[in-house]
Design an enzyme around this catalytic site. Structure first.
Site, PDB file in Angstrom:
ATOM      1  N   CYS A  45       0.838  -1.183   0.000  1.00  0.00           N
ATOM      2  CA  CYS A  45       0.000   0.000   0.000  1.00  0.00           C
ATOM      3  C   CYS A  45       0.877   1.238   0.000  1.00  0.00           C
ATOM      4  CB  CYS A  45      -0.959   0.077   1.172  1.00  0.00           C
ATOM      5  SG  CYS A  45      -2.132  -1.258   1.246  1.00  0.00           S
ATOM      6  N   LYS A  57      12.305 -16.532  -9.378  1.00  0.00           N
ATOM      7  CA  LYS A  57      12.068 -15.581 -10.486  1.00  0.00           C
ATOM      8  C   LYS A  57      11.004 -16.116 -11.421  1.00  0.00           C
ATOM      9  CE  LYS A  57      13.399 -12.669  -9.256  1.00  0.00           C
ATOM     10  NZ  LYS A  57      14.170 -12.277  -8.129  1.00  0.00           N
ATOM     11  N   LYS A 116       6.252  -4.589  -4.424  1.00  0.00           N
ATOM     12  CA  LYS A 116       7.705  -4.487  -4.337  1.00  0.00           C
ATOM     13  C   LYS A 116       8.186  -4.398  -2.896  1.00  0.00           C
ATOM     14  CE  LYS A 116      11.760  -3.753  -6.242  1.00  0.00           C
ATOM     15  NZ  LYS A 116      12.346  -5.028  -6.641  1.00  0.00           N
ATOM     16  N   GLU A 124      16.796 -19.163  -6.361  1.00  0.00           N
ATOM     17  CA  GLU A 124      16.477 -17.847  -6.910  1.00  0.00           C
ATOM     18  C   GLU A 124      15.909 -17.967  -8.330  1.00  0.00           C
ATOM     19  OE1 GLU A 124      16.034 -15.035  -5.764  1.00  0.00           O
ATOM     20  OE2 GLU A 124      16.257 -13.650  -7.442  1.00  0.00           O
ATOM     21  N   TRP A 137      -2.637  -2.834  -1.693  1.00  0.00           N
ATOM     22  CA  TRP A 137      -2.317  -4.260  -1.771  1.00  0.00           C
ATOM     23  C   TRP A 137      -3.207  -4.885  -0.701  1.00  0.00           C
ATOM     24  CZ3 TRP A 137      -0.411  -8.177   1.388  1.00  0.00           C
ATOM     25  CH2 TRP A 137       0.048  -9.335   0.727  1.00  0.00           C
ATOM     26  N   ASN A 164      -1.890   2.203   5.517  1.00  0.00           N
ATOM     27  CA  ASN A 164      -1.010   1.082   5.154  1.00  0.00           C
ATOM     28  C   ASN A 164      -0.698   0.362   6.452  1.00  0.00           C
ATOM     29  OD1 ASN A 164       1.029  -0.614   4.246  1.00  0.00           O
ATOM     30  ND2 ASN A 164       2.579   1.004   4.224  1.00  0.00           N
ATOM     31  N   GLY A 165      -0.868  -0.958   6.471  1.00  0.00           N
ATOM     32  CA  GLY A 165      -0.595  -1.714   7.700  1.00  0.00           C
ATOM     33  C   GLY A 165      -1.765  -2.622   7.998  1.00  0.00           C
ATOM     34  N   GLU A 183       7.432 -16.173  -9.762  1.00  0.00           N
ATOM     35  CA  GLU A 183       6.783 -14.909  -9.429  1.00  0.00           C
ATOM     36  C   GLU A 183       6.331 -14.119 -10.661  1.00  0.00           C
ATOM     37  OE1 GLU A 183       9.096 -12.003  -7.183  1.00  0.00           O
ATOM     38  OE2 GLU A 183      10.909 -12.687  -8.142  1.00  0.00           O
ATOM     39  N   ARG A 229       4.064  -0.500  -4.687  1.00  0.00           N
ATOM     40  CA  ARG A 229       3.724  -0.984  -3.344  1.00  0.00           C
ATOM     41  C   ARG A 229       2.404  -1.751  -3.320  1.00  0.00           C
ATOM     42  NH1 ARG A 229       7.005   2.107   0.222  1.00  0.00           N
ATOM     43  NH2 ARG A 229       5.847   1.264   1.950  1.00  0.00           N
ATOM     44  N   HIS A 263      16.644 -37.962  -2.831  1.00  0.00           N
ATOM     45  CA  HIS A 263      16.008 -38.165  -1.518  1.00  0.00           C
ATOM     46  C   HIS A 263      14.514 -37.832  -1.562  1.00  0.00           C
ATOM     47  CE1 HIS A 263      19.843 -39.004   0.257  1.00  0.00           C
ATOM     48  NE2 HIS A 263      20.336 -37.904  -0.290  1.00  0.00           N
TER      49      HIS A 263
HETATM   50  C1  F6R Z   1      11.628 -11.342  -5.280  1.00  0.00           C
HETATM   51  C2  F6R Z   1      11.733 -10.247  -4.346  1.00  0.00           C
HETATM   52  C3  F6R Z   1      11.389 -10.497  -2.924  1.00  0.00           C
HETATM   53  C4  F6R Z   1      12.229  -9.624  -2.002  1.00  0.00           C
HETATM   54  C5  F6R Z   1      11.762  -9.784  -0.542  1.00  0.00           C
HETATM   55  C6  F6R Z   1      12.619  -8.980   0.404  1.00  0.00           C
HETATM   56  O1  F6R Z   1      12.006 -10.959  -6.570  1.00  0.00           O
HETATM   57  O2  F6R Z   1      12.053  -9.142  -4.708  1.00  0.00           O
HETATM   58  O3  F6R Z   1      11.503 -11.848  -2.589  1.00  0.00           O
HETATM   59  O4  F6R Z   1      13.567 -10.002  -2.120  1.00  0.00           O
HETATM   60  O5  F6R Z   1      10.431  -9.355  -0.446  1.00  0.00           O
HETATM   61  O6  F6R Z   1      12.613  -7.640   0.057  1.00  0.00           O
HETATM   62  P1  F6R Z   1      13.764  -6.660   0.492  1.00  0.00           P
HETATM   63  O7  F6R Z   1      15.017  -7.119  -0.142  1.00  0.00           O
HETATM   64  O8  F6R Z   1      13.319  -5.320  -0.002  1.00  0.00           O
HETATM   65  O9  F6R Z   1      13.856  -6.725   1.989  1.00  0.00           O
END
Ligand code: F6R
Length: 587
Positions: A2, A464, A582, A460, A76, A100-101, A467, A29, A483
């Site tokens: 948010c 990627k 993000k 990772e 969000w 937000n929260g 997501e 956000r 396993h």
């Molecule tokens: C995935 C991604 C998230 C962030 C996670 C932590 O592409 O970006 O998994 O890595 O939400 O966010 P930060 O690094 O901002 O603490």
């Protein structure tokens, strides 16, 4: 999660366009729904829309809404579906609230308010705040007393921006465990981050936990958690938002992947490691979430091998539900792009409360909550990262962690300087990845395999892909396949294997053979010396040769590109994948 913006204009200037500009920069956000409200002619008017900001813009074009004091929100969803009715600002007769929260005691408050005859129109937790304010004012409280009573009565996290009918020239704001700052300049603003206010403000004041701010045409007053008048430090706002348009690229993610060589170069240049940083450290504890957690996992391999310091890596979202034992000599390293992930921030505080006296942060966003509260900070110089899927911030985090790990290994530090050029090579000729994406896009599930410090890179790669393309993907340590996970593998499940020609090569090839024997379609990322030794049936992606310790900084790059092209083929919104945001500021 948010985004909040509030603007008090000057000289009766209309603020609606500026609110929309602010929301555009906050959309990372959350982008489920959005809305704005203004006080005009003694009443509050609002417009809201489901989905992206362009839907709200279209409504505003038709409605002609205008006013010189206003608030805006991009959501969000936490409580209540992403509908127009649940979009913020949430209004009652006399107030409009953006939040937000999470208000954790919203059920009890809702019950009380309903008993007092107040009728709820949304499914949000935020509505209890709006109706609480309304009830207190109906009982005769001033806006300030009503707001203070609200803050005393709610549990959870919040950043609030509130308009009152009775205060046509002001916005009242407060924060507790959710980011909020006041901006000063051409306009007076309140916003979730500096970017939302850039272009309007040149100075920024970060609210501390429990702070409130009253922003009006006459200036700004701050109050602390005990409702006492306070002054807060004024920072100069660095206006680097201009760097963050997409330029010639169709997506931020592609632009940000392409920026990796420079992000790594700048990160090396700006972070000369102080040789004393680890003096007296007997254990390192890395705390992070998501992609940043994967960077921490790689660092464990490096730290234990080169620093000979025992290292633990913990998922920040889980860590504080344990009772950690913090011995003397523990240094915590908090890894974060945004610097405001609530799980990571809470874990950082948990570790301090449990006796850790040395807390370092690796952050990308300057002056973020985590960087402000760490004892010392290393900044990744990746620049603003807008794409929800983290790319350049990740390789920049790895760069700092590598510099820490190798600070007494001149040879590896020199090799690190070559990574940007090798990364460029991959970025400039990756057509093969586009072809492979064609195959993967049809899969329902993809497996990623890696060994040693490339195991976290397999995780990772899977993150990627899932997501941004919404294909189920999982990363495994290659040796773990037998396993259990190998049961997943058949000819419909592509397996992506990270297999540079290093000391683990032969073991990786055995795992590849095992998967081939089960009919798997295998894609192997290797280099010019490994490639001729691979089974003929696999699809090869040949990467530049790299010193094996540094492969974890290079190998994520083709995996990011692969995920990107698969997502494009599936028509997904690469920069704003569904259900994500993000910056994760709720638990
Ligand atoms: C995935 C991604 C998230 C962030 C996670 C932590 O592409 O970006 O998994 O890595 O939400 O966010 P930060 O690094 O901002 O603490």
């Amino acid at each position: 999660m948010c985004g909040i913006i509030g603007i008090v204009g000057r000289d009766e200037e209309d603020v609606v366009v500026d609110l929309i500009n602010g929301l555009e920069r906050l959309e990372y956000r959350g982008y489920d729904s959005c809305g704005v409200a203004v006080v005009t002619g003694g009443s509050i008017l609002r417009a809201r829309a489901v989905g992206r900001l362009q839907n709200l813009k279209a409504k505003l074009d038709d409605s002609g809404l205008s006013g010189c004091v206003g608030i805006g929100h991009t959501r969000w969803a936490t409580h209540g579906k992403a509908t127009e009715n649940n979009a913020h600002p949430i209004m009652t007769r006399d107030v409009a609230v953006v939040h937000n929260g999470i208000i954790e005691n919203h059920k009890e408050l809702r019950f009380d308010l309903q008993n007092d005859g107040y009728i709820f129109e949304t499914d949000t937790d935020t509505e209890v705040a709006a109706l609480f304010l309304q009830r207190e004012m109906d009982r005769g409280a001033s806006h300030r007393d009503a707001f203070r009573r609200l803050l005393k009565n709610i549990d959870g996290s919040y950043a609030f921006g509130v308009l009152f009918n009775a205060l046509p020239n002001a916005i009242v704001a407060a924060r507790h465990r959710s980011p909020l700052a006041v901006g000063l300049g051409r306009m007076t603003c309140v916003g979730s981050d500096a970017a939302s206010m850039s272009g309007m403000c040149d100075k920024i004041i970060y609210l501390e936990d429990g702070d409130q701010a009253e922003i009006s045409t006459n200036g700004v007053s701050f109050f602390d958690k005990n409702f006492q008048h306070v002054e807060r430090k004024v920072h100069k706002m660095s206006d680097n938002w201009a760097d963050s348009d997409k330029g010639k690229y169709p997506h931020y993610m592609l632009k940000e992947m392409m920026e990796q060589p420079n992000a790594i170069r700048k990160t090396i240049l700006h972070n000369q490691m102080d040789h004393h940083i680890l003096d007296g450290v007997s254990r390192i504890l890395i705390l992070a979430c998501g992609t940043s957690y994967h960077a921490g996992m790689v660092a464990r391999y490096w730290f234990e091998k080169f620093l000979k310091i025992p290292t633990n890596v913990e998922m920040a979202s889980e860590y504080r539900y344990r009772s950690p034992i913090i011995e003397d000599g523990v240094m915590a390293i908090i890894v974060t792009q945004s610097g405001e992930t609530i799980d990571t921030l809470e874990a950082m505080e948990h570790v301090r409360r449990n006796g850790c006296s040395r807390v370092a942060a690796i952050a990308n966003v300057k002056n973020s909550a985590i960087s402000r509260s760490a004892d010392f900070v290393f900044y990744t110089e990746a620049g603003i990262e807008v794409g929800v899927a983290s790319t350049k911030a990740f390789t920049a985090q790895l760069t700092i962690l590598a510099e820490m790990a190798f600070h007494q290994h001149e040879f590896l530090l020199r090799e690190l300087q070559n990574i940007p050029t090798l990364c460029e090579e991959i970025l400039l000729s990756h057509d093969r990845l586009k072809e492979i994406a064609e195959n993967i896009q049809k899969a329902n599930s993809v497996v990623f395999l890696g060994r040693g410090a490339l195991y976290p890179i397999a995780l990772e790669g899977a993150l990627k892909l899932k997501e941004i393309s919404y294909i189920h993907a999982e990363g495994f340590a290659s040796g773990e396949m037998k396993h259990g996970p190998i049961a997943l593998v058949d000819d419909s499940v592509p397996v992506v294997c990270l297999c540079p020609h290093d000391e683990l090569f032969d073991k990786n090839v055995s795992n590849i053979q095992e998967a081939l024997a089960r009919g798997s379609n295998i894609i192997v990322l290797s280099d010019s010396s490994g490639s001729p030794l691979l089974p003929a049936e696999v699809t090869k992606i040949i990467l530049p040769r790299v010193q094996s310790e540094l492969a974890p900084i290079l190998y994520p790059v083709p995996l990011q590109l692969l995920a990107y092209y698969v997502a494009l083929l599936r028509g997904a919104d690469v920069d704003k994948p569904r259900n994500l945001a993000k910056s994760v500021t709720v638990e």
